[in-house]
Write a protein that holds these residues in place. Sequence first.
Motif, PDB file in Angstrom:
ATOM      1  N   GLY A 133       0.822  -1.203   0.000  1.00  0.00           N
ATOM      2  CA  GLY A 133       0.000   0.000   0.000  1.00  0.00           C
ATOM      3  C   GLY A 133       0.858   1.257   0.000  1.00  0.00           C
ATOM      4  O   GLY A 133       0.570   2.225  -0.707  1.00  0.00           O
ATOM      5  N   THR A 134       1.951   1.232   0.774  1.00  0.00           N
ATOM      6  CA  THR A 134       2.876   2.372   0.781  1.00  0.00           C
ATOM      7  C   THR A 134       3.531   2.538  -0.582  1.00  0.00           C
ATOM      8  O   THR A 134       3.682   3.666  -1.079  1.00  0.00           O
ATOM      9  CB  THR A 134       3.948   2.179   1.873  1.00  0.00           C
ATOM     10  N   ARG A 135       3.921   1.430  -1.208  1.00  0.00           N
ATOM     11  CA  ARG A 135       4.515   1.517  -2.547  1.00  0.00           C
ATOM     12  C   ARG A 135       3.555   2.155  -3.541  1.00  0.00           C
ATOM     13  O   ARG A 135       3.964   2.983  -4.363  1.00  0.00           O
ATOM     14  CB  ARG A 135       4.898   0.115  -3.034  1.00  0.00           C
ATOM     15  N   GLU A 136       2.282   1.783  -3.462  1.00  0.00           N
ATOM     16  CA  GLU A 136       1.305   2.335  -4.399  1.00  0.00           C
ATOM     17  C   GLU A 136       1.107   3.835  -4.171  1.00  0.00           C
ATOM     18  O   GLU A 136       0.931   4.601  -5.120  1.00  0.00           O
ATOM     19  CB  GLU A 136      -0.028   1.590  -4.261  1.00  0.00           C
ATOM     20  N   VAL A 137       1.138   4.270  -2.908  1.00  0.00           N
ATOM     21  CA  VAL A 137       1.015   5.707  -2.617  1.00  0.00           C
ATOM     22  C   VAL A 137       2.251   6.447  -3.119  1.00  0.00           C
ATOM     23  O   VAL A 137       2.153   7.544  -3.691  1.00  0.00           O
ATOM     24  CB  VAL A 137       0.806   5.951  -1.105  1.00  0.00           C
ATOM     25  N   VAL A 138       3.424   5.846  -2.930  1.00  0.00           N
ATOM     26  CA  VAL A 138       4.664   6.466  -3.420  1.00  0.00           C
ATOM     27  C   VAL A 138       4.644   6.562  -4.941  1.00  0.00           C
ATOM     28  O   VAL A 138       5.037   7.588  -5.524  1.00  0.00           O
ATOM     29  CB  VAL A 138       5.892   5.668  -2.934  1.00  0.00           C
ATOM     30  N   ASN A 139       4.184   5.507  -5.608  1.00  0.00           N
ATOM     31  CA  ASN A 139       4.104   5.539  -7.078  1.00  0.00           C
ATOM     32  C   ASN A 139       3.185   6.662  -7.559  1.00  0.00           C
ATOM     33  O   ASN A 139       3.478   7.348  -8.542  1.00  0.00           O
ATOM     34  CB  ASN A 139       3.618   4.195  -7.611  1.00  0.00           C
TER      35      ASN A 139
END
Length: 466
Positions: A133-139
Amino acid sequence: MVDSIAGYFVGRSIFVTGGTGFMGKVLIEKLLRSCPGIEKIYVLIRPSKKGSPEERLANMISVPLFDRLKSERPGSLESKLQAISGDVTELELGMSASDRKLLTDNVSIVFHTAASVRFDDPLHEAIKINVRGTREVVNLTKEMKNIAVFLHVSTTYCNCYRKIIEEVVYPAPYSWRNAIYIAENADVETLSILSQKFLGPFPNTYVFTKNLSEQLIKEECENIPSVIFRPSIVISTAHEPVPGWIDTFLGPVGLITGIAKGVIRCAISRDDTRPDYMPVDIAIKGIIGATWKAGNAKDDESNLTVYNCSSGYKSITSKELMQIGMEFAYKLPFPESIWIPSIMYTTNKTCFYVNTVLKQVLPAVAINTLMKMKGRKFIDLVRLQRKIYLAALALSYFTSKSWMFINDNFLGLLTIIPENEKDAFDVTYENIDPREFMETSILGGHKYLLKTDFSQIPIGARKLKR
């Protein structure tokens, strides 16, 4: 360089994940009340059985937390808040293409507060929420045309295998990329069996996945001014918008409520442990101040700053907390209490188990049986006791240990806040008396969580005496 914190947010649009959570709500309220120049706040909200994102947003702003904002800045909630349908557990956050474009075109500040804070989440679920989920927000953040600051809310306990925790990102014991791959592809039953092997020195999936998330941000946000903000145990407000506001039973308020109602009579703890409690309004001021500082950083300064938002020596010991809980149990007795308030605590898990069975489970069985015989509706106290027991075991790692959190960066915010904004954004807690604050928290729990009718307290007192 914008000298004013409120001035820095003028004309900006903000994206918030976890906006319906405890800290998320307080963050949104504070931003709209103290930074009135904000253009828009977009809140990621998952559609659920409770309603559409718009309906859930309307329910969220109906709580007493927002009453002061409605009075001081009428109309700001309706004009500046917008729900975005999505889910941090899904790829690309489950957002539509049009919503994604709306955010990438307009947003310049991202607050990522969404996370699962459950200690007993299966490993694959915790990874998907807290790491992927954090990766998707960063992307998504990387796609934003005008991004100024990305702030991620972590926890001081994400490096709990260390005794002294500084404001740095420590090397992760495991690759966050491999963790996501395993969560997406491994057999769930096999992963469940091997979970303890993956966790290593970490006591639960929550702190393990929050640790991986920090490494992810360090690697993926090199070119974005970023903040990792680590609150300790966040509890009710100290001052604003109202003293004692809280909407969760997690933490000391839940423990003290359980003691007062007679459903918790045993705990795992040591006398001298000093859990690190932080008022949520102080933490939120710190988040806003850290964002302003990151947005004004010079080109030669690091793009990533870590803040340990901890209270240190200002916290009280577990023994003092239990004493306060017992005092309030007699000062504000519940009419529906099921037993005389008392508490024993130990660090021996066998002793804790025996006492739980004798003092909590057996009385629960007796009360359940009596209610069935009388044909009355009742809460299944045995099931409740099982939840309490498992929660106590999960928390025992933290209630029987102490840590030293180095918080120089957090305290450093005190020296840079503009003088004319001290009242609005000062993060000092020197003038907060721990005992008085805990009493305010307990009263807040009565008022905002339990909806206690204080006119019924004399009935509870007579029952307790009897």
